[in-house]
Design a protein around this motif. Structure first.
Motif, PDB file in Angstrom:
ATOM      1  N   GLU A  42       2.066 -48.049  59.225  1.00  0.00           N
ATOM      2  CA  GLU A  42       2.539 -48.922  60.307  1.00  0.00           C
ATOM      3  C   GLU A  42       2.331 -50.399  59.964  1.00  0.00           C
ATOM      4  OE1 GLU A  42       1.957 -45.937  64.155  1.00  0.00           O
ATOM      5  OE2 GLU A  42       0.330 -47.308  63.592  1.00  0.00           O
ATOM      6  N   LYS A  44      -1.778 -43.357  58.851  1.00  0.00           N
ATOM      7  CA  LYS A  44      -0.873 -43.832  59.910  1.00  0.00           C
ATOM      8  C   LYS A  44      -0.955 -45.352  60.030  1.00  0.00           C
ATOM      9  CE  LYS A  44      -0.184 -43.293  64.957  1.00  0.00           C
ATOM     10  NZ  LYS A  44      -0.628 -44.620  65.418  1.00  0.00           N
ATOM     11  N   LYS A  45      -2.160 -45.882  60.066  1.00  0.00           N
ATOM     12  CA  LYS A  45      -2.330 -47.336  60.192  1.00  0.00           C
ATOM     13  C   LYS A  45      -1.772 -48.067  58.984  1.00  0.00           C
ATOM     14  CE  LYS A  45      -5.643 -50.948  61.337  1.00  0.00           C
ATOM     15  NZ  LYS A  45      -5.062 -51.923  60.379  1.00  0.00           N
TER      16      LYS A  45
END
Length: 407
Positions: A361, A357-358
């Motif tokens: 993003e 996810k990081k």
């Protein structure tokens, strides 16, 4: 002769009872059931069954009757497949790869959305049949054409067979979308557990095929994203939570990656990792990238003990980007499609998805994140089993279908 059959029957019954008693004792001595999990008695019973099947499989393997993975697969195939009269289900083969196509019967005036689904099971289990009901649910709920990929797995096939089969089946499907009534601009890649990792690996590989339609979205349900750092907070906090305990995780990783089980501790503790390599990968794989709320104060260091060069030479192939999709460069991550990530609080693989996810993003890729506080690894597999279903199983299935309907 009757006496021999009686002795054999009694012997087998005694063996089965003894193994199940051992599994129950082992469960109650080692398993941890977090307070957030619903229906703990049901979960305890199912975990005892899992331990029983694995233990019996190991016994049969040592007796050279059959391999442990094949014994597990025999049990999983006893699952009941539900017929959905609103779908046409077709079994096919793309070359040597078995696939199952789910198509809504209702006539549509336009091309439908397509979903390519890769099942879970850690290469030990999982099949077209065991994930049939979930694929059927997704096809009906989202009015989509679903292709379920029955990749080859253990005991006959190890790394990189899963990735290759999923990629080849996906390429064939993408080349023939119109044949199946699928809109080339609305294709979703979806997978659970090791199938979720396959989603990431496949869409990265598809970047090298510019002539094919682009995947519109990636849906990763409790995915396996790396095999490098097994000291992340979620691994430490959930190492004894059913169904994916540390023991079961290591069995799956070592067997699929063809690593001798004697190197398990080096893999778990990270002593196989050269310092220079960790400096390279820590920017992506360190627990520093995990939100503070997922960390406890009692966490152990990510790597402990002196560097073991012999272990490194035996294990170093897990540092390949075809094993751990989190290790690819930023320029590749930036080209990936929007993502829907499902994490479960009580899952040792929770932080794999959080790291992904990081990374997405940070490179400007849109991410929708769905976190289930009472979830555990593999719970979606049980979503339509009635007696053995859990609230978290149904929540995840509905959340995934809701997201896909918006594509």
């Amino acid at each position: 002769m009757a006496v021999l059959w009686l002795v054999l029957l009694v012997g087998l019954s005694t063996l089965n009872l003894g193994v199940f008693i051992w599994a129950a004792i082992h469960h109650f001595l080692t398993a941890e059931i977090p307070s957030a999990l619903k229906h703990p008695v049901k979960l305890r019973f199912l975990h005892c069954v899992v331990l029983y099947v694995i233990a019996l499989g190991k016994i049969f393997e040592k007796m050279k009757i059959c391999s442990m993975p094949r014994f597990i697969q025999f049990f999983q195939d006893l699952i009941i497949i539900k017929k959905n009269h609103n779908l046409v289900v077709t079994n096919m083969c793309f070359g040597t790869i078995s696939v199952r196509l789910f198509q809504p019967k209702a006539v549509s005036s336009e091309l439908r959305r397509g979903i390519i689904f890769y099942h879970g099971g850690g290469a030990l289990c999982g099949s077209l049949d065991s994930y049939h009901n979930l694929c059927s649910f997704l096809a009906q709920q989202t009015d989509s054409v679903v292709l379920s990929v029955g990749y080859r797995k253990l005991p006959d096939h190890s790394h990189p067979c899963i990735t290759k089969d999923c990629l080849n089946a996906s390429i064939y499907f993408m080349k023939n979308l119109m044949t199946y009534g699928v809109d080339p601009s609305r294709v979703v890649a979806c997978g659970e557990s090791i199938g979720g990792g396959a989603v990431a690996l496949v869409i990265q590989a598809l970047l090298s095929f510019p002539s094919l339609p682009r995947i519109r979205a990636q849906v990763l349900i409790t995915p396996v994203m790396q095999a490098v750092n097994f000291r992340l907070p979620s691994h430490q906090q959930n190492q004894n939570v059913p169904f994916l305990t540390n023991d079961i995780l290591m069995i799956a990783v070592c067997k699929y990656m063809d690593i001798d089980f004697s190197w398990k501790d080096a893999l778990l503790n990270g002593t196989y990792m050269p310092l220079d390599s960790w400096k390279k990968y820590s920017k992506w794989l360190s627990s520093d990238n995990i939100p503070r709320r997922f960390k406890s104060k009692s966490l152990l260091p990510e790597f402990s003990g002196p560097f073991n060069e012999t272990a490194y030479l035996e294990i170093k192939h897990i540092l390949d980007t075809e094993v751990s999709p989190l290790l690819v460069e930023d320029k590749i991550i930036a080209q990936l499609p929007q993502a829907f990530l499902v994490t479960c609080e009580n899952d040792p693989l929770r932080d794999d998805a959080l790291l992904y996810k990081k990374r997405l993003e940070d490179q400007g890729v849109p991410v929708t994140w769905y976190h289930v506080e009472d979830g555990f690894h593999g719970c979606i597999f049980l979503f339509d089993t009635h007696l053995f279903s859990f609230p978290c199983s149904i929540k995840i299935a509905k959340a995934v279908s809701s997201y896909i309907k918006g594509i």
